[in-house]
Enzyme design. Structure first.
Site, PDB file in Angstrom:
ATOM      1  N   ARG A 126      32.212 -29.182  56.613  1.00  0.00           N
ATOM      2  CA  ARG A 126      32.632 -28.570  56.073  1.00  0.00           C
ATOM      3  C   ARG A 126      34.052 -28.886  56.389  1.00  0.00           C
ATOM      4  O   ARG A 126      35.001 -28.331  56.779  1.00  0.00           O
ATOM      5  CB  ARG A 126      32.790 -27.129  56.829  1.00  0.00           C
ATOM      6  CG  ARG A 126      30.945 -26.489  56.935  1.00  0.00           C
ATOM      7  CD  ARG A 126      30.807 -26.193  55.547  1.00  0.00           C
ATOM      8  NE  ARG A 126      31.308 -24.603  55.006  1.00  0.00           N
ATOM      9  CZ  ARG A 126      30.791 -23.230  55.751  1.00  0.00           C
ATOM     10  NH1 ARG A 126      29.857 -23.738  56.774  1.00  0.00           N
ATOM     11  NH2 ARG A 126      30.988 -22.514  55.066  1.00  0.00           N
ATOM     12  N   GLN A 131      36.512 -28.626  50.370  1.00  0.00           N
ATOM     13  CA  GLN A 131      36.858 -26.767  50.346  1.00  0.00           C
ATOM     14  C   GLN A 131      35.999 -26.818  48.659  1.00  0.00           C
ATOM     15  O   GLN A 131      35.142 -25.315  48.653  1.00  0.00           O
ATOM     16  CB  GLN A 131      38.026 -26.820  50.508  1.00  0.00           C
ATOM     17  CG  GLN A 131      37.767 -25.869  51.703  1.00  0.00           C
ATOM     18  CD  GLN A 131      39.057 -25.165  52.259  1.00  0.00           C
ATOM     19  OE1 GLN A 131      39.883 -26.285  51.538  1.00  0.00           O
ATOM     20  NE2 GLN A 131      39.072 -25.373  53.729  1.00  0.00           N
ATOM     21  N   ASP A 134      32.046 -26.928  48.547  1.00  0.00           N
ATOM     22  CA  ASP A 134      31.493 -25.527  49.631  1.00  0.00           C
ATOM     23  C   ASP A 134      30.794 -24.676  48.922  1.00  0.00           C
ATOM     24  O   ASP A 134      31.210 -23.375  49.010  1.00  0.00           O
ATOM     25  CB  ASP A 134      32.494 -25.348  50.414  1.00  0.00           C
ATOM     26  CG  ASP A 134      32.230 -24.824  50.887  1.00  0.00           C
ATOM     27  OD1 ASP A 134      31.011 -24.678  51.891  1.00  0.00           O
ATOM     28  OD2 ASP A 134      32.696 -25.009  52.760  1.00  0.00           O
ATOM     29  N   SER A 137      30.345 -21.453  51.348  1.00  0.00           N
ATOM     30  CA  SER A 137      31.542 -20.792  51.344  1.00  0.00           C
ATOM     31  C   SER A 137      32.044 -19.559  49.491  1.00  0.00           C
ATOM     32  O   SER A 137      32.408 -18.439  50.681  1.00  0.00           O
ATOM     33  CB  SER A 137      32.730 -21.375  51.828  1.00  0.00           C
ATOM     34  OG  SER A 137      33.244 -21.760  52.583  1.00  0.00           O
ATOM     35  N   TYR A 234      31.304 -23.912  63.729  1.00  0.00           N
ATOM     36  CA  TYR A 234      30.445 -23.467  63.974  1.00  0.00           C
ATOM     37  C   TYR A 234      30.546 -23.241  65.425  1.00  0.00           C
ATOM     38  O   TYR A 234      30.405 -23.231  65.751  1.00  0.00           O
ATOM     39  CB  TYR A 234      29.454 -23.838  63.338  1.00  0.00           C
ATOM     40  CG  TYR A 234      28.564 -24.246  62.079  1.00  0.00           C
ATOM     41  CD1 TYR A 234      28.773 -22.802  60.890  1.00  0.00           C
ATOM     42  CD2 TYR A 234      28.958 -25.361  61.209  1.00  0.00           C
ATOM     43  CE1 TYR A 234      28.444 -23.196  60.022  1.00  0.00           C
ATOM     44  CE2 TYR A 234      28.377 -25.790  60.441  1.00  0.00           C
ATOM     45  CZ  TYR A 234      28.417 -25.273  59.333  1.00  0.00           C
ATOM     46  OH  TYR A 234      28.130 -25.301  58.167  1.00  0.00           O
TER      47      TYR A 234
HETATM   48  P1  NAD Z   1      28.293 -18.756  60.063  1.00  0.00           P
HETATM   49  O1  NAD Z   1      28.221 -18.440  58.571  1.00  0.00           O
HETATM   50  O2  NAD Z   1      27.950 -20.173  60.938  1.00  0.00           O
HETATM   51  O3  NAD Z   1      28.758 -17.836  61.218  1.00  0.00           O
HETATM   52  C1  NAD Z   1      29.095 -16.407  60.784  1.00  0.00           C
HETATM   53  C2  NAD Z   1      30.228 -16.469  62.092  1.00  0.00           C
HETATM   54  O4  NAD Z   1      29.381 -15.612  62.294  1.00  0.00           O
HETATM   55  C3  NAD Z   1      30.561 -17.541  63.045  1.00  0.00           C
HETATM   56  O5  NAD Z   1      32.392 -17.132  62.520  1.00  0.00           O
HETATM   57  C4  NAD Z   1      30.130 -17.383  64.057  1.00  0.00           C
HETATM   58  O6  NAD Z   1      31.146 -17.842  64.724  1.00  0.00           O
HETATM   59  C5  NAD Z   1      30.229 -15.562  64.074  1.00  0.00           C
HETATM   60  N1  NAD Z   1      28.989 -15.556  65.267  1.00  0.00           N
HETATM   61  C6  NAD Z   1      27.944 -16.623  65.646  1.00  0.00           C
HETATM   62  N2  NAD Z   1      27.417 -15.837  66.747  1.00  0.00           N
HETATM   63  C7  NAD Z   1      27.970 -14.842  67.117  1.00  0.00           C
HETATM   64  C8  NAD Z   1      27.923 -13.988  68.035  1.00  0.00           C
HETATM   65  N3  NAD Z   1      27.089 -13.646  68.670  1.00  0.00           N
HETATM   66  N4  NAD Z   1      28.404 -12.594  68.177  1.00  0.00           N
HETATM   67  C9  NAD Z   1      29.592 -12.525  67.074  1.00  0.00           C
HETATM   68  N5  NAD Z   1      30.047 -13.943  66.159  1.00  0.00           N
HETATM   69  C10 NAD Z   1      28.689 -14.738  66.077  1.00  0.00           C
HETATM   70  O7  NAD Z   1      30.362 -19.849  59.114  1.00  0.00           O
HETATM   71  P2  NAD Z   1      30.607 -19.851  58.574  1.00  0.00           P
HETATM   72  O8  NAD Z   1      31.480 -18.168  57.760  1.00  0.00           O
HETATM   73  O9  NAD Z   1      30.238 -20.551  57.471  1.00  0.00           O
HETATM   74  O10 NAD Z   1      31.837 -20.892  59.177  1.00  0.00           O
HETATM   75  C11 NAD Z   1      31.665 -21.620  60.204  1.00  0.00           C
HETATM   76  C12 NAD Z   1      32.696 -22.448  60.147  1.00  0.00           C
HETATM   77  O11 NAD Z   1      33.660 -22.669  59.319  1.00  0.00           O
HETATM   78  C13 NAD Z   1      34.072 -21.363  60.542  1.00  0.00           C
HETATM   79  O12 NAD Z   1      35.196 -22.088  61.456  1.00  0.00           O
HETATM   80  C14 NAD Z   1      34.838 -21.198  59.649  1.00  0.00           C
HETATM   81  O13 NAD Z   1      36.400 -20.798  58.935  1.00  0.00           O
HETATM   82  C15 NAD Z   1      34.808 -23.119  58.767  1.00  0.00           C
HETATM   83  N6  NAD Z   1      34.890 -22.873  57.509  1.00  0.00           N
HETATM   84  C16 NAD Z   1      36.081 -24.682  57.478  1.00  0.00           C
HETATM   85  C17 NAD Z   1      35.876 -24.743  55.839  1.00  0.00           C
HETATM   86  C18 NAD Z   1      36.425 -26.151  55.582  1.00  0.00           C
HETATM   87  O14 NAD Z   1      36.979 -26.534  54.341  1.00  0.00           O
HETATM   88  N7  NAD Z   1      37.395 -26.460  56.822  1.00  0.00           N
HETATM   89  C19 NAD Z   1      35.190 -24.224  54.722  1.00  0.00           C
HETATM   90  C20 NAD Z   1      34.259 -23.392  55.724  1.00  0.00           C
HETATM   91  C21 NAD Z   1      34.056 -22.472  56.876  1.00  0.00           C
END
Ligand code: NAD
Length: 382
Positions: A126, A131, A134, A137, A234
């Site tokens: 990620r 991006q 991805d 996402s 994550y």
């Molecule tokens: P995910 O699908 O793994 O999880 C969804 C959300 O659930 C996350 O925000 C996580 O913190 C939350 N979560 C987990 N346990 C929890 C709990 N007990 N209570 C409440 N919430 C809880 O996450 P995602 O949507 O795939 O995103 C993961 C990370 O990756 C994020 O920080 C996102 O911003 C980042 N990301 C970065 C890029 C990049 O290119 N830089 C691209 C996509 C995502």
């Protein structure tokens, strides 16, 4: 280079891995594109649209795959024992297979045994450079949107405050559990519909993002949550003590909620239970819980993955699986562009084929197998 696009055969899958738009661009790269007849139909793309884009239409999977050097899929190909067709056995040895591959040790072993070079797009790092490819996402974003739309459809009142001559209907109170990609889109969508939105997460960065979207943060914070983000961005699996504290805060907020959208995931684990049976019992009749974490078991204790249920107290729980497939045209368009971008990034114009350097971060992240060997660091033996 022949490139095949297969019809997805899994029961809940309505997406397709290439659209007429991306087929046209793949042909412009130098591919001969063959689409299995009916592959795009459930996403709103008929055979004629692919044919107009210049693709060949094949009557079945076997003829689509004959001679293919690249195969595009949404989900892992069916293997022997999965049901009607052993898709994996039909893929020519040496072909590059790109999709969400259900990457684990067993799957990697199957791809290696089939002699297929499998690129598992769900394993893409990620990072900023990745991006536009991805798939997690692009698909989570649409799942978050769709969850709120389906919540609005199942809710027996309105999202916005409605001031009418006959009186006022208050705005819906919406709680979003988990503010990653899907959760942030759910917040934005619920706000656009006029809901009063709050959200919870464990990662400190998520708290800021929740606020920047105009929602209020509901949650518990301590030393553990301040360190709750892994290097990959994550959430970590939280301790039972933390989850109990978080549950106290959520239990205080939930009786006022009309809509709860569950999106919380912890990579590689069962989804955390954040909405207990007692919390559901505290909600008003007519309230709706949408659990898009259901593919990982769900965030609500009562969720039955794949099902809609209404509790004895009149709370509706939408626990459908595969939320991106519930908005298949848009999800396919974005997914197909993700795969196209991956291919064009590694396309060698001189030889008209992809060249995937083993030392590249993205390639190392996605490639499960090469030349009949498991090469992914997470799954390779030794
Ligand atoms: P995910 O699908 O793994 O999880 C969804 C959300 O659930 C996350 O925000 C996580 O913190 C939350 N979560 C987990 N346990 C929890 C709990 N007990 N209570 C409440 N919430 C809880 O996450 P995602 O949507 O795939 O995103 C993961 C990370 O990756 C994020 O920080 C996102 O911003 C980042 N990301 C970065 C890029 C990049 O290119 N830089 C691209 C996509 C995502």
């Amino acid at each position: 280079m022949r490139l095949a696009v297969l019809k997805e055969r899994r029961a809940d899958e309505a997406r397709v891995a290439a659209t007429p738009e991306t087929a046209r661009k793949l042909i412009a790269l130098g591919c001969t594109v063959t689409v299995e007849s009916g592959a795009g139909l459930s996403a709103g793309f008929p055979d004629t649209a692919y044919a107009e884009a210049g693709a060949e239409i094949a009557a079945d999977a076997a003829s689509a795959l004959a001679g293919a050097g690249i195969v595009l899929k949404v989900r892992a190909p069916l293997a022997a024992g999965d049901g009607t067709l052993d898709e994996l056995a039909l893929i020519p040895r040496g072909a590059l297979l790109i999709g969400t591959m259900g990457a684990d040790k067993d799957a990697a072993g199957r791809y290696a045994a089939a002699g297929v070079d499998a690129a598992a797009m769900e394993m893409l790092p990620r990072i900023t450079r990745a991006q536009s490819m991805d798939v997690l996402s692009s698909q989570a974003n649409l799942a978050g949107y769709r969850a709120v739309i389906e919540a609005a459809g199942a809710f027996d009142r309105g999202f916005p405050m409605l001031m009418t001559a006959a009186g006022t209907i208050p705005a819906a109170n919406v709680l979003v559990m988990g503010a990653g990609v899907a959760g942030l889109q759910a917040i934005a969508t619920a706000r656009r519909l006029g809901g009063r939105v709050s959200a919870t997460d464990v990662r400190p960065a998520a708290k800021e993002e929740i606020k920047s979207l105009g929602a209020s943060f509901v949650g518990y914070e301590d030393e553990e949550s301040r360190a709750a983000q892994t290097a990959g961005g994550y959430a970590k699996a939280m301790s039972a003590e933390f989850l109990a504290r978080q549950a106290e805060v959520v239990a205080g907020a939930i009786p006022k909620m009309d809509i709860v959208v569950c999106t919380a995931l912890v990579q590689g684990r069962k989804a955390p239970i954040l909405v207990t049976e007692a919390m559901v019992a505290s909600m008003k009749p007519g309230s709706v819980i949408v659990d898009i974490a259901s593919d990982a078991g769900g965030n609500c204790a009562l969720t039955q993955p794949g099902e809609k249920l209404v509790t004895g107290q009149g709370v509706t729980i939408l626990g459908y699986r595969n939320w991106p497939a519930r908005i298949p045209a848009a999800a396919s368009s974005l997914y197909a562009r993700n795969l196209l971008t991956f291919l064009t990034t590694f396309w060698d114009k001189d030889t008209s084929r992809p060249v995937l350097p083993a030392e590249d971060d993205l390639v190392r992240g996605v490639m499960l197998t090469r030349g009949g060997q498991v090469v992914h660091p997470n799954f390779a033996a030794g």
